[in-house]
Design a protein around this motif. Structure first.
Motif: not given
Length: 136
Positions: A38-42, A70, A72-75
């Motif tokens: 998700r957006n902002g995940d690490t 880190e 990427i959103k959707g990965e």
């Protein structure tokens, strides 16, 4: 509109979560569990959510341990070790633009080194659009 992969339906268009865990939907690909970033995940945050170390999570996703990259959103982020071979029916993948062995490894849930060896390539080799990559 659904996309096709060698005449079949692309299963990524019909992703169904097996379960949820700590706010993440957990999916399965090639008998290996993963989540979608998700957006902002690490990697640190995801690892902590699943009781893993960041180093282990990076290893499962074949990210160099020296890398600071880190998700990427959707990965897809695998939360367990990928399989050494593809267990599905499709035997080959025709390379499309911008695909790499690593991206195919993630798409099919196959360990990068095993996929490279099966195709007599090195993990960092550039792929030619239209060439065929063995999955089995």
């Amino acid at each position: 509109t659904p996309t096709t992969v060698e005449g079949g339906i692309n299963p990524n268009n019909y992703r169904v979560a097996e379960r949820t865990y700590n706010g993440y939907s957990v999916y399965s690909n090639n008998k290996t569990h993963y989540i979608v970033a998700r957006n902002g995940d690490t990697f640190g945050q995801i690892a902590s959510s699943f009781g893993l170390t960041e180093q282990t999570l990076r290893k499962y996703n074949e990210i160099d341990k020296r890398s600071t990259a880190e998700p990427i959103k959707g990965e897809p982020i695998y939360i367990e070790r990928k399989q050494s071979r593809w267990l599905g029916n499709v035997r080959r993948h025709t390379v499309r633009e911008d695909e790499t062995l690593l991206s195919l490894s993630q798409e099919y849930g196959i360990r990068l080194k095993k996929l490279a060896a099966m195709n007599k390539l090195q993990p960092g080799d550039k792929l030619q659009v239209g060439s065929e990559i063995k999955l089995k």
